[in-house]
Design an enzyme around this catalytic site. Structure first.
Site, mmCIF file in Angstrom:
data_model
loop_
_atom_site.group_PDB
_atom_site.id
_atom_site.type_symbol
_atom_site.label_atom_id
_atom_site.label_comp_id
_atom_site.label_asym_id
_atom_site.label_seq_id
_atom_site.Cartn_x
_atom_site.Cartn_y
_atom_site.Cartn_z
ATOM 1 N N GLN A 139 -35.717 -17.492 17.296
ATOM 2 C CA GLN A 139 -35.459 -16.104 17.667
ATOM 3 C C GLN A 139 -33.984 -15.717 17.576
ATOM 4 O O GLN A 139 -33.647 -14.637 17.090
ATOM 5 C CB GLN A 139 -35.962 -15.832 19.095
ATOM 6 C CG GLN A 139 -35.873 -14.360 19.491
ATOM 7 C CD GLN A 139 -36.344 -14.113 20.905
ATOM 8 O OE1 GLN A 139 -35.672 -14.496 21.857
ATOM 9 N NE2 GLN A 139 -37.511 -13.499 21.051
ATOM 10 N N PHE A 185 0.025 -8.242 -7.767
ATOM 11 C CA PHE A 185 -1.405 -8.243 -7.433
ATOM 12 C C PHE A 185 -2.204 -7.431 -8.441
ATOM 13 O O PHE A 185 -3.161 -6.746 -8.082
ATOM 14 C CB PHE A 185 -1.650 -7.711 -6.013
ATOM 15 C CG PHE A 185 -0.817 -8.364 -4.951
ATOM 16 C CD1 PHE A 185 -0.601 -9.737 -4.961
ATOM 17 C CD2 PHE A 185 -0.240 -7.615 -3.933
ATOM 18 C CE1 PHE A 185 0.169 -10.350 -3.970
ATOM 19 C CE2 PHE A 185 0.526 -8.214 -2.947
ATOM 20 C CZ PHE A 185 0.736 -9.576 -2.958
ATOM 21 N N ILE A 186 -1.828 -7.519 -9.717
ATOM 22 C CA ILE A 186 -2.453 -6.701 -10.752
ATOM 23 C C ILE A 186 -3.612 -7.471 -11.394
ATOM 24 O O ILE A 186 -3.404 -8.487 -12.069
ATOM 25 C CB ILE A 186 -1.435 -6.282 -11.831
ATOM 26 C CG1 ILE A 186 -0.206 -5.625 -11.189
ATOM 27 C CG2 ILE A 186 -2.094 -5.364 -12.849
ATOM 28 C CD1 ILE A 186 -0.517 -4.417 -10.303
ATOM 29 N N SER A 242 0.814 -1.223 0.000
ATOM 30 C CA SER A 242 0.000 0.000 0.000
ATOM 31 C C SER A 242 0.847 1.273 0.000
ATOM 32 O O SER A 242 0.308 2.369 -0.092
ATOM 33 C CB SER A 242 -0.923 0.008 1.221
ATOM 34 O OG SER A 242 -1.855 -1.055 1.157
ATOM 35 N N GLU A 275 -11.998 4.344 -6.571
ATOM 36 C CA GLU A 275 -11.708 2.923 -6.346
ATOM 37 C C GLU A 275 -12.239 2.467 -4.991
ATOM 38 O O GLU A 275 -12.816 1.380 -4.864
ATOM 39 C CB GLU A 275 -10.200 2.661 -6.417
ATOM 40 C CG GLU A 275 -9.842 1.201 -6.176
ATOM 41 C CD GLU A 275 -8.355 0.915 -6.233
ATOM 42 O OE1 GLU A 275 -7.977 -0.256 -6.075
ATOM 43 O OE2 GLU A 275 -7.560 1.861 -6.415
ATOM 44 N N GLY A 323 -25.008 -24.019 7.947
ATOM 45 C CA GLY A 323 -24.443 -25.210 8.574
ATOM 46 C C GLY A 323 -23.441 -25.897 7.661
ATOM 47 O O GLY A 323 -22.632 -25.250 6.997
ATOM 48 N N GLN A 382 -22.475 -19.681 8.402
ATOM 49 C CA GLN A 382 -22.858 -20.416 9.609
ATOM 50 C C GLN A 382 -24.333 -20.826 9.570
ATOM 51 O O GLN A 382 -24.694 -21.931 9.981
ATOM 52 C CB GLN A 382 -22.584 -19.553 10.847
ATOM 53 C CG GLN A 382 -22.868 -20.222 12.180
ATOM 54 C CD GLN A 382 -21.837 -21.281 12.537
ATOM 55 O OE1 GLN A 382 -20.741 -21.293 11.982
ATOM 56 N NE2 GLN A 382 -22.193 -22.172 13.457
ATOM 57 N N GLY A 442 -5.804 -0.844 -0.923
ATOM 58 C CA GLY A 442 -5.432 -0.201 0.325
ATOM 59 C C GLY A 442 -5.976 -1.001 1.500
ATOM 60 O O GLY A 442 -7.183 -1.151 1.642
ATOM 61 N N THR A 443 -5.090 -1.551 2.318
ATOM 62 C CA THR A 443 -5.526 -2.360 3.446
ATOM 63 C C THR A 443 -6.292 -1.514 4.457
ATOM 64 O O THR A 443 -6.150 -0.288 4.516
ATOM 65 C CB THR A 443 -4.327 -3.005 4.161
ATOM 66 O OG1 THR A 443 -3.521 -1.962 4.744
ATOM 67 C CG2 THR A 443 -3.477 -3.818 3.207
#
Length: 388
Positions: A280, A158-159, A134, A243, A340, A337, A365-366
């Site tokens: 519920q 990472f392109i 970054s 972005e 299941g 979750q 950007g992290t």
């Protein structure tokens, strides 16, 4: 659909886009995910429908429409359940093409923007580097001027669209001694001598071609420089707002898709004599998740509205990505979750959603970097200004 932001025309566009995606994209997604290669013929189909030109000037074949058409496109792309395919589209349209449109000369626009809108060419944006992440200002790729050319050396990683795109928008240091004030932007043809690319093996986004790209004495004509020399950092920062909003919209859209699928599943899944949407504990969790998703969605719409008016939205777009991507991860974790054991099966959509969503807080950007940017704005009163 929120009528504050979306008109009847937006609704017609959404319905037409859904039909197109159901016919031309969704039947092939599983194959593209397994092969890691998107059939190149789909880009011309997108171009023929005008989807690549929504935000671009009519002079180059675009439609010059407001940003909410972009929002619709992004939202519907998330529903095909392939983060990689969606990324391949928006990385071309709103990363690479944005620089071509904003900084390119007339000759560059004719050569690259026109065929990008028609779907005859696709592009990628090359900023992130193996040692920089970054840290844009810390890039090591250089472009040294020699006579009528620049000689580019370095690497990017990472392109998205890094292997199969036709051209590359590349950030490189033309004045390394100036740090972040010495970066320039270039457009390179894929077949230029000295460019090589290696495909990366990713956790998610399996359909897209994410690559590491090397530049070995690539000879680039001076006419391929975009904008002014050494102004590249300000161009990059200015476009980061779009972005980040894009990634925020992607996040709320995939969270909504996950919730809608899960609600349908819960209404059909029975346990202890009733459908599980009657319990519920599960109902209240869904209520919380849906509230978080809607809050992010409404905020993202407001950012898009202001960005569409020409406001400089670095702070708000950064908040959009930071909060929305975290929300989407939490929503999809819970949705998996709810399913299941079936949530863990590849035959159900949640496993892919789970993998694809995890990139949200990392790419573009992290979250850690975004928090520091926001801290500078909020605490240190730093002001980010548009490129002049």
């Amino acid at each position: 659909m929120n009528s504050m932001y979306f008109t009847e025309e937006h609704t017609h566009f959404r319905n037409s886009l859904k039909d197109f995606l159901n016919k031309e994209v969704i039947p092939y997604i599983d194959h593209w995910e397994k092969s890691g290669i998107i059939d190149a013929s789909i880009w011309k189909k997108f171009g023929d429908m005008g989807y690549f030109g929504l935000s671009y000037p009519e002079a180059y074949g675009g439609l010059n429409l407001d940003l909410f058409y972009m929002v619709v496109l992004l939202e519907e792309l998330q529903k095909v359940n392939s983060g990689g395919f969606a990324a391949a589209v928006w990385a071309h349209v709103y990363l690479a093409m944005t620089h071509i449109n904003k900084e390119g000369t007339e000759a560059i626009k004719q050569k690259y923007l026109v065929p990008s809108i028609s779907g005859e060419k696709t592009g990628c944006l090359c900023i992130t580097e193996p040692f920089g992440g970054s840290d844009v200002a810390g890039m090591r790729t250089t472009a040294i001027k020699k006579d009528d050319y620049y000689i580019i050396n370095g690497s990017k990683t990472f392109i998205t669209n890094g292997l199969y795109s036709d051209y590359l928008v590349v950030a490189a240091k033309t004045s390394p001694e100036k740090g972040n004030k010495g970066i320039s932007i270039f457009v390179l043809d894929r077949d230029m001598a000295g460019i090589s690319a290696t495909k990366l093996n990713k956790l998610g986004w399996r359909a897209s071609d994410t690559g590491e790209i090397a530049f070995d004495n690539v000879k680039v004509p001076t006419g391929n420089l975009m904008g002014e020399p050494d102004k590249g950092f300000s161009y990059i920062m200015q476009h980061f707002a779009l972005e980040r909003l894009i990634m925020g919209v992607n996040a709320h859209a995939r969270a909504e898709f996950a919730l809608e699928y899960t609600l349908k599943y819960m209404s059909e899944r029975h346990a202890f004599g009733q459908s599980i949407d009657k319990f519920q504990a599960l109902r209240h969790t869904i209520a919380d998740l849906y509230t978080d998703m809607e809050m992010c969605k409404e905020f993202n719409y407001s950012v898009a509205y202001r960005l569409n008016r020409g406001e400089y939205m670095v702070k708000e777009a950064t908040m959009s990505k930071l909060k929305s991507t975290k929300m989407a991860d939490e929503v999809i974790y819970q949705c998996l979750q709810f399913l299941g054991g079936y949530g863990y099966m590849e035959d159900y959509p949640m496993a892919r959603l789970f993998r694809d969503s995890r990139l949200g807080p990392i790419g573009g950007g992290t979250s850690e970097i975004l928090r520091e940017i926001l801290a500078k704005i909020i605490i240190d009163k730093k002001e980010y200004k548009p490129a002049t």
